[in-house]
Write a protein that holds these residues in place. Structure first.
Motif, PDB file in Angstrom:
ATOM      1  N   ALA A   1      31.353  31.722  61.304  1.00  7.34           N
ATOM      2  CA  ALA A   1      30.249  31.081  62.028  1.00  7.34           C
ATOM      3  C   ALA A   1      29.243  30.554  61.009  1.00  7.34           C
ATOM      4  CB  ALA A   1      29.587  32.081  62.961  1.00  7.34           C
ATOM      5  N   ASN A   2      28.365  29.680  61.451  1.00  9.37           N
ATOM      6  CA  ASN A   2      27.418  29.041  60.539  1.00  9.37           C
ATOM      7  C   ASN A   2      26.436  30.022  59.896  1.00  9.37           C
ATOM      8  OD1 ASN A   2      28.499  26.477  60.915  1.00  9.37           O
ATOM      9  ND2 ASN A   2      27.197  26.059  62.688  1.00  9.37           N
ATOM     10  N   ASN A   3      26.302  31.219  60.486  1.00  8.00           N
ATOM     11  CA  ASN A   3      25.395  32.216  59.909  1.00  8.00           C
ATOM     12  C   ASN A   3      26.114  33.155  58.946  1.00  8.00           C
ATOM     13  OD1 ASN A   3      26.901  33.564  61.843  1.00  8.00           O
ATOM     14  ND2 ASN A   3      25.193  34.826  62.562  1.00  8.00           N
ATOM     15  N   SER A   4      27.341  32.824  58.560  1.00  6.98           N
ATOM     16  CA  SER A   4      28.127  33.663  57.648  1.00  6.98           C
ATOM     17  C   SER A   4      28.490  32.860  56.402  1.00  6.98           C
ATOM     18  CB  SER A   4      29.395  34.164  58.337  1.00  6.98           C
ATOM     19  OG  SER A   4      29.098  34.880  59.512  1.00  6.98           O
ATOM     20  N   ASP A   5      27.600  32.845  55.445  1.00  2.00           N
ATOM     21  CA  ASP A   5      27.848  32.101  54.213  1.00  2.00           C
ATOM     22  C   ASP A   5      28.492  33.027  53.184  1.00  2.00           C
ATOM     23  OD1 ASP A   5      27.923  30.485  52.031  1.00  2.00           O
ATOM     24  OD2 ASP A   5      25.796  29.956  52.054  1.00  2.00           O
ATOM     25  N   LEU A   6      29.779  32.818  52.960  1.00  2.00           N
ATOM     26  CA  LEU A   6      30.539  33.638  52.015  1.00  2.00           C
ATOM     27  C   LEU A   6      30.832  32.892  50.717  1.00  2.00           C
ATOM     28  CD1 LEU A   6      32.641  34.275  55.036  1.00  2.00           C
ATOM     29  CD2 LEU A   6      32.083  36.308  53.727  1.00  2.00           C
ATOM     30  N   SER A   7      30.261  31.718  50.562  1.00  2.00           N
ATOM     31  CA  SER A   7      30.657  30.820  49.478  1.00  2.00           C
ATOM     32  C   SER A   7      30.432  31.404  48.086  1.00  2.00           C
ATOM     33  CB  SER A   7      29.914  29.486  49.603  1.00  2.00           C
ATOM     34  OG  SER A   7      28.511  29.679  49.566  1.00  2.00           O
ATOM     35  N   SER A   8      29.484  32.322  47.951  1.00  2.00           N
ATOM     36  CA  SER A   8      29.187  32.881  46.626  1.00  2.00           C
ATOM     37  C   SER A   8      29.896  34.205  46.369  1.00  2.00           C
ATOM     38  CB  SER A   8      27.673  33.071  46.461  1.00  2.00           C
ATOM     39  OG  SER A   8      27.185  33.999  47.410  1.00  2.00           O
ATOM     40  N   LEU A   9      30.665  34.707  47.336  1.00  2.00           N
ATOM     41  CA  LEU A   9      31.323  35.996  47.162  1.00  2.00           C
ATOM     42  C   LEU A   9      32.502  35.885  46.205  1.00  2.00           C
ATOM     43  CD1 LEU A   9      31.431  37.762  50.650  1.00  2.00           C
ATOM     44  CD2 LEU A   9      29.718  37.869  48.858  1.00  2.00           C
ATOM     45  N   ASP A  10      32.620  36.877  45.330  1.00  2.00           N
ATOM     46  CA  ASP A  10      33.717  36.904  44.365  1.00  2.00           C
ATOM     47  C   ASP A  10      34.793  37.882  44.843  1.00  2.00           C
ATOM     48  OD1 ASP A  10      35.247  36.496  42.122  1.00  2.00           O
ATOM     49  OD2 ASP A  10      34.106  37.912  40.883  1.00  2.00           O
ATOM     50  N   ILE A  11      35.384  37.563  45.987  1.00  2.00           N
ATOM     51  CA  ILE A  11      36.465  38.375  46.537  1.00  2.00           C
ATOM     52  C   ILE A  11      37.582  37.437  46.993  1.00  2.00           C
ATOM     53  CG2 ILE A  11      34.976  40.281  47.301  1.00  2.00           C
ATOM     54  CD1 ILE A  11      35.199  39.146  50.156  1.00  2.00           C
ATOM     55  N   PRO A  12      38.839  37.921  47.008  1.00  2.00           N
ATOM     56  CA  PRO A  12      39.916  37.076  47.520  1.00  2.00           C
ATOM     57  C   PRO A  12      39.802  36.897  49.036  1.00  2.00           C
ATOM     58  CG  PRO A  12      40.747  39.255  46.970  1.00  2.00           C
ATOM     59  CD  PRO A  12      39.326  39.208  46.505  1.00  2.00           C
ATOM     60  N   VAL A  13      39.987  35.669  49.474  1.00  2.00           N
ATOM     61  CA  VAL A  13      39.878  35.336  50.898  1.00  2.00           C
ATOM     62  C   VAL A  13      41.070  34.468  51.287  1.00  2.00           C
ATOM     63  CG1 VAL A  13      38.513  34.157  52.679  1.00  2.00           C
ATOM     64  CG2 VAL A  13      37.352  35.422  50.846  1.00  2.00           C
ATOM     65  N   ILE A  14      41.658  34.772  52.446  1.00  2.00           N
ATOM     66  CA  ILE A  14      42.671  33.883  53.006  1.00  2.00           C
ATOM     67  C   ILE A  14      42.246  33.485  54.419  1.00  2.00           C
ATOM     68  CG2 ILE A  14      44.603  34.771  51.650  1.00  2.00           C
ATOM     69  CD1 ILE A  14      45.516  36.349  54.101  1.00  2.00           C
TER      70      ILE A  14
END
Length: 247
Positions: free
Chosen positions: A158-171
């Protein structure tokens, strides 16, 4: 005066009916298919419990990596049991909470309780399907110190969940035959995810075959089998979990 009273009673009655219909709509759940129900039987490889959460514990190992999975909206938390069991068979603890009114957004922080209950787990991956994936992304964005990986199934943040700076693997996985989670909608939310997020489009897959629950014929848009879609889901999940476990 009498007419006003009558209209008040009518309005109150209509409101009560709407509330009942709303609760009924939200509390309705899609039931698990037989293969998902069968996966809930404990054996020599996996111990399955359903109190306080649906938990799959591998036998013969001491897992240090766990996976918390948030179910999709209006879907039984049991409707993913075959997939969750397959993950546990690889040596990971898997926990699936039942959500209030079958909507993960009503208790997106339940992962706090799960993590606290398992101090033996060093690394946690969180994920979810549909609205559960959105709720999992919300939890990861607000608890970056607790989560080591994120798996979004057939959804996006959702627009209130900014994960762009997280250093974790995401799929982020989605089916090629979906109607809402599409190339366009996924692209529109890429700025909310880390730059190295893996995007996995399952050609011929659809929204509902990310689980194993009862559907009508009209709802199933997949042109590949459930088994084939699940195989691709598990392959991506094993890669993610292995990368987290190896940290």
């Amino acid at each position: 005066m009498r007419n006003k009273r009558v209209w008040k009673f009518i309005a109150l009655g209509a409101l009560i009916v709407l509330v009942i219909l709303g609760i009924s709509y939200l509390s309705y759940e899609r039931k698990p298919l037989p293969n998902a129900s069968a996966a809930m039987e404990s054996d020599e490889t996996v111990i399955v419990s359903n109190d306080p959460w649906l938990t799959f514990t591998p036998v013969g190992s001491d897992p240090t990596t766990g996976f918390i999975f948030y179910p999709g909206g209006r879907i039984s938390h049991l409707g993913y049991s075959d997939l969750m069991r397959a993950i546990a068979e690889k040596g990971y603890l898997v926990v699936v909470p039942k959500m209030p009114l079958n909507m993960a957004v009503f208790e997106s922080n339940i992962a706090d309780e799960i993590i606290d209950a398992h101090p033996e787990i060093n690394n946690w991956v969180i994920g979810g399907h549909s609205v559960g994936g959105t709720a999992a992304a919300l939890y990861a964005s607000s608890h970056p110190d607790k989560i080591s990986g994120l798996a979004i199934w057939s959804s996006y943040p959702a627009n209130n969940s900014d994960l762009s700076s997280l250093d974790i693997p995401v799929i982020l996985m989605y089916g090629g035959n979906e109607t809402r989670v599409t190339d366009e909608s996924v692209s529109d939310h890429q700025d909310l995810l880390p730059p190295d997020t893996r995007y996995i489009k399952i050609e011929g897959g659809d929204h509902h075959q990310f689980g194993s629950y009862v559907l009508t014929t009209e709802e199933n848009l997949a042109t590949i089998s459930r088994e084939e879609q699940h195989a691709q889901i598990l392959s991506a999940m094993f890669t993610l979990l292995q990368s987290v476990a190896g940290q």
